[in-house]
Design a protein around this motif. Structure first.
Motif, PDB file in Angstrom:
ATOM      1  N   LEU A 103       0.716  -1.290   0.165  1.00 18.40           N
ATOM      2  CA  LEU A 103      -0.010  -0.163  -0.176  1.00 18.40           C
ATOM      3  C   LEU A 103       0.885   1.362  -0.142  1.00 18.40           C
ATOM      4  O   LEU A 103       0.528   2.166  -0.698  1.00 18.40           O
ATOM      5  CB  LEU A 103      -0.987   0.017   1.302  1.00 18.40           C
ATOM      6  N   ALA A 104       1.927   1.546   0.806  1.00 17.90           N
ATOM      7  CA  ALA A 104       2.923   2.543   0.716  1.00 17.90           C
ATOM      8  C   ALA A 104       3.531   2.738  -0.517  1.00 17.90           C
ATOM      9  O   ALA A 104       3.459   3.868  -1.062  1.00 17.90           O
ATOM     10  CB  ALA A 104       3.844   2.172   2.106  1.00 17.90           C
ATOM     11  N   SER A 105       4.004   1.865  -1.019  1.00 16.25           N
ATOM     12  CA  SER A 105       4.807   1.932  -2.390  1.00 16.25           C
ATOM     13  C   SER A 105       4.132   1.810  -3.592  1.00 16.25           C
ATOM     14  O   SER A 105       4.484   2.058  -4.782  1.00 16.25           O
ATOM     15  CB  SER A 105       6.079   1.231  -2.357  1.00 16.25           C
ATOM     16  N   TYR A 106       2.777   1.091  -3.277  1.00 14.98           N
ATOM     17  CA  TYR A 106       2.101   0.529  -4.637  1.00 14.98           C
ATOM     18  C   TYR A 106       2.915  -0.402  -5.771  1.00 14.98           C
ATOM     19  O   TYR A 106       2.846  -0.028  -6.741  1.00 14.98           O
ATOM     20  CB  TYR A 106       1.452   1.610  -5.423  1.00 14.98           C
ATOM     21  N   GLY A 128       2.885  -4.493   7.463  1.00 15.95           N
ATOM     22  CA  GLY A 128       2.282  -3.256   7.111  1.00 15.95           C
ATOM     23  C   GLY A 128       1.045  -3.577   6.355  1.00 15.95           C
ATOM     24  O   GLY A 128       0.244  -4.449   6.505  1.00 15.95           O
ATOM     25  N   ALA A 129       0.590  -2.478   5.484  1.00 12.11           N
ATOM     26  CA  ALA A 129      -0.766  -2.438   4.898  1.00 12.11           C
ATOM     27  C   ALA A 129      -0.556  -2.899   3.538  1.00 12.11           C
ATOM     28  O   ALA A 129       0.223  -2.540   2.708  1.00 12.11           O
ATOM     29  CB  ALA A 129      -1.404  -1.068   4.950  1.00 12.11           C
ATOM     30  N   THR A 144      -8.199  -4.071   1.352  1.00 10.80           N
ATOM     31  CA  THR A 144      -6.992  -3.914   2.446  1.00 10.80           C
ATOM     32  C   THR A 144      -6.912  -5.012   3.458  1.00 10.80           C
ATOM     33  O   THR A 144      -8.012  -5.186   3.788  1.00 10.80           O
ATOM     34  CB  THR A 144      -6.666  -2.246   2.890  1.00 10.80           C
ATOM     35  N   PHE A 145      -5.771  -5.183   3.899  1.00 14.13           N
ATOM     36  CA  PHE A 145      -5.558  -6.057   5.065  1.00 14.13           C
ATOM     37  C   PHE A 145      -4.285  -5.516   5.510  1.00 14.13           C
ATOM     38  O   PHE A 145      -3.282  -4.975   4.711  1.00 14.13           O
ATOM     39  CB  PHE A 145      -5.684  -7.588   4.416  1.00 14.13           C
ATOM     40  N   ASN A 146      -3.831  -6.192   6.800  1.00 13.39           N
ATOM     41  CA  ASN A 146      -2.543  -5.983   7.286  1.00 13.39           C
ATOM     42  C   ASN A 146      -1.624  -7.039   7.718  1.00 13.39           C
ATOM     43  O   ASN A 146      -2.342  -8.139   7.958  1.00 13.39           O
ATOM     44  CB  ASN A 146      -2.754  -4.968   8.462  1.00 13.39           C
TER      45      ASN A 146
END
Length: 240
Positions: free
Chosen positions: A164-167, A219-220, A236-238
């Motif tokens: 999610l952070a860096s796609y 992370g996410a 989304t999931f973690n």
């Protein structure tokens, strides 16, 4: 007893007679003017009515060609319509054998267009503790009004995971394995079916790069579902 015309019975002054003559002349002139106006009013009304009658006859005469032209236009229009009907007659008779509703109801026997389907994905849990392997679920819904069949061999089903952070794409289930579902799916109108992938290894992959797979980290993450060229909205999931 009548009164004398003046106190001393003398003739009146000439100015008095002149005034009387002038007054009499003016009165006569006014009377003549009134008679002339009356005569002109009578004769003038008759002239207006004759002119009106003439105008009416002129209007009727000028309207006649217009109506005949309209009649001609209507006649040509009718001819055109009958010609069109005549030319379309054979095609109408030929099409009578095929009922449009029957052709529409015949569509469900063929392969369904993937665009008629709705894809939804979700993770088995919002967060996975360390060492816990995630489960992914894809729901496929037939949004059309007809039953259909989905060829999973022509439209392979797969899952993908992005950071999610860096796609950055970090994993896909068909990178190192063949699609697990290859049979046809029969879906009635409005029907939904769920497909699950259990136990993602939490390691990275890329198409045809399955050696030295690294840990996906924590992370996410974003989960996508694919059915052929159709892609779902992400879930989304973690990973803890």
């Amino acid at each position: 007893m009548s009164q004398p015309s003046n106190q001393y019975n003398r003739p009146l002054p000439p100015e008095i007679y002149r005034r009387r003559r002038i007054a009499a002349g003016v009165g006569l002139l006014v009377l003549v003017l009134v008679l002339v106006l009356i005569v002109r009013a009578i004769t003038g009304g008759g002239g207006d009515s004759s002119e009106t009658a003439a105008d009416s006859s002129t209007s009727s005469a000028s309207a006649a060609p217009s109506e005949s032209a309209t009649g001609s236009a209507d006649a040509s229009s009718s001819a055109s319509t009958s010609e069109t009907s005549g030319s379309s007659g054979p095609s109408s008779e030929e099409s009578e054998g095929a009922d449009p509703s029957e052709s529409r109801t015949a569509e469900p026997t063929g392969t369904c267009n993937v665009d008629d389907l709705r894809l939804e994905v979700r993770s088995g849990a919002p967060t996975y503790a360390g060492g816990q392997l995630p489960d992914f679920i894809m729901s496929v819904t037939n949004n059309s009004e007809a039953d259909c069949t989905v060829d999973l061999e022509a439209n392979p089903m797969s899952f993908e995971v992005f950071n999610l952070a860096s796609y950055e794409r970090i994993w896909g289930d068909t990178d190192c394995n063949e699609p697990t579902a290859t049979e046809d799916i029969d879906l009635a109108a409005g029907e939904s079916r769920n497909f699950a992938l259990n136990g993602w290894s939490r390691t990275t992959s890329a198409p045809d790069q399955c050696a030295d797979r690294a840990d996906a980290g924590t992370g996410a993450f974003l989960l996508y579902g694919h059915l052929g060229d159709k892609v779902s909205e992400p879930a989304t999931f973690n990973l803890a």
